[in-house]
Scaffold this motif. Structure first.
Motif, PDB file in Angstrom:
ATOM      1  N   GLN A   1      14.612  -3.916   0.544  1.00  0.00           N
ATOM      2  CA  GLN A   1      13.296  -3.930  -0.105  1.00  0.00           C
ATOM      3  C   GLN A   1      12.434  -2.729   0.284  1.00  0.00           C
ATOM      4  O   GLN A   1      11.242  -2.855   0.548  1.00  0.00           O
TER       5      GLN A   1
ATOM      6  N   GLY B   1      12.174   0.145  -1.665  1.00  0.00           N
ATOM      7  CA  GLY B   1      11.739   0.957  -2.793  1.00  0.00           C
ATOM      8  C   GLY B   1      12.264   0.397  -4.100  1.00  0.00           C
ATOM      9  O   GLY B   1      12.538  -0.794  -4.209  1.00  0.00           O
ATOM     10  N   GLU B   2      12.405   1.292  -5.076  1.00  0.00           N
ATOM     11  CA  GLU B   2      12.891   0.911  -6.400  1.00  0.00           C
ATOM     12  C   GLU B   2      14.000   1.870  -6.830  1.00  0.00           C
ATOM     13  O   GLU B   2      13.926   3.071  -6.571  1.00  0.00           O
TER      14      GLU B   2
ATOM     15  N   LYS C   1       8.922   2.555  -1.607  1.00  0.00           N
ATOM     16  CA  LYS C   1       8.054   1.461  -2.045  1.00  0.00           C
ATOM     17  C   LYS C   1       6.574   1.828  -2.103  1.00  0.00           C
ATOM     18  O   LYS C   1       5.895   1.532  -3.095  1.00  0.00           O
TER      19      LYS C   1
ATOM     20  N   ASP D   1       4.341   1.602  -5.410  1.00  0.00           N
ATOM     21  CA  ASP D   1       3.217   0.674  -5.445  1.00  0.00           C
ATOM     22  C   ASP D   1       1.885   1.379  -5.704  1.00  0.00           C
ATOM     23  O   ASP D   1       0.946   0.756  -6.201  1.00  0.00           O
TER      24      ASP D   1
END
Length: 192
Positions: A68, A70-71, A96, A100
């Motif tokens: 978890q 980042g993307e 992330k 965000d």
């Protein structure tokens, strides 16, 4: 089929909004734009390149799901780099806090930043020199780690800011280093 570069600057200089609209109106074309404003029309990938893309995305996405941090994005995702170029790496990842910090509208359009990590797979018809320049462009625009995979030669070029390109012959795996801590990408299916 190789990528085609179309210079329309003497006729029109597309704004970011116009380029975005052009892409939206032509969803069957994969378009990129370099820092000179030239349009790059990318052909569809072949089966082996597409298979390799999916394999890499799955490995990076699986690591990201566990951590978890980042993307993860696929090759259809557009990024508007600080230089003004609009690019779509084969696989990319954004940390992330940077993701965000974007507004909902920014997340819906071409992402207005450079990914922290990119992978480009050299397709049989790709120009090695142009693909190397593309990854160097990512590094110059803030990317922390870039991999260029040449399946034909079973070779990987690793790009890092302020360092010479590292070339590995037939590596079985690659590490995300301190950029993607704990990521180990298995390349056996990529070479096979």
């Amino acid at each position: 089929m190789t990528a085609l570069t179309l210079n329309i600057n003497s006729i029109i200089k597309l704004t970011k909004e116009q380029f975005y609209q052009l892409c939206e109106e032509n969803p069957d074309l994969k378009l990129e734009r370099n820092t000179q404003g030239e349009l790059i029309i990318m052909p569809p990938t072949g089966g082996e390149t597409g298979r390799s893309n999916v394999n890499l995305i799955l490995q990076v996405a699986s690591w990201n799901e566990q951590n978890q941090l980042g993307e993860v994005f696929d090759s259809s995702t557009g990024f508007t780099l600080p230089s003004g170029a609009d690019r779509s790496p084969d696989v990319s990842w954004v940390e992330k806090s940077r993701w965000d910090a974007l507004t909902k509208e920014q997340k819906e359009r071409f992402i207005p930043l450079c990914p922290d990590f990119v992978i480009e797979i050299l397709s049989p018809n790709d120009s090695l020199k142009k693909t190397q320049q593309k990854i160097q462009e990512y590094i110059e625009n803030g990317c922390s780690l870039g991999w260029l995979l040449n399946r034909k030669k079973q070779e990987v070029e690793i790009y890092r800011p302020g360092k010479d390109v590292e070339v590995l012959n037939s590596p079985q795996s690659l590490s995300g280093e301190d950029i993607l801590p704990g990521l180990i990408v298995n390349l056996q299916k990529i070479w096979g």
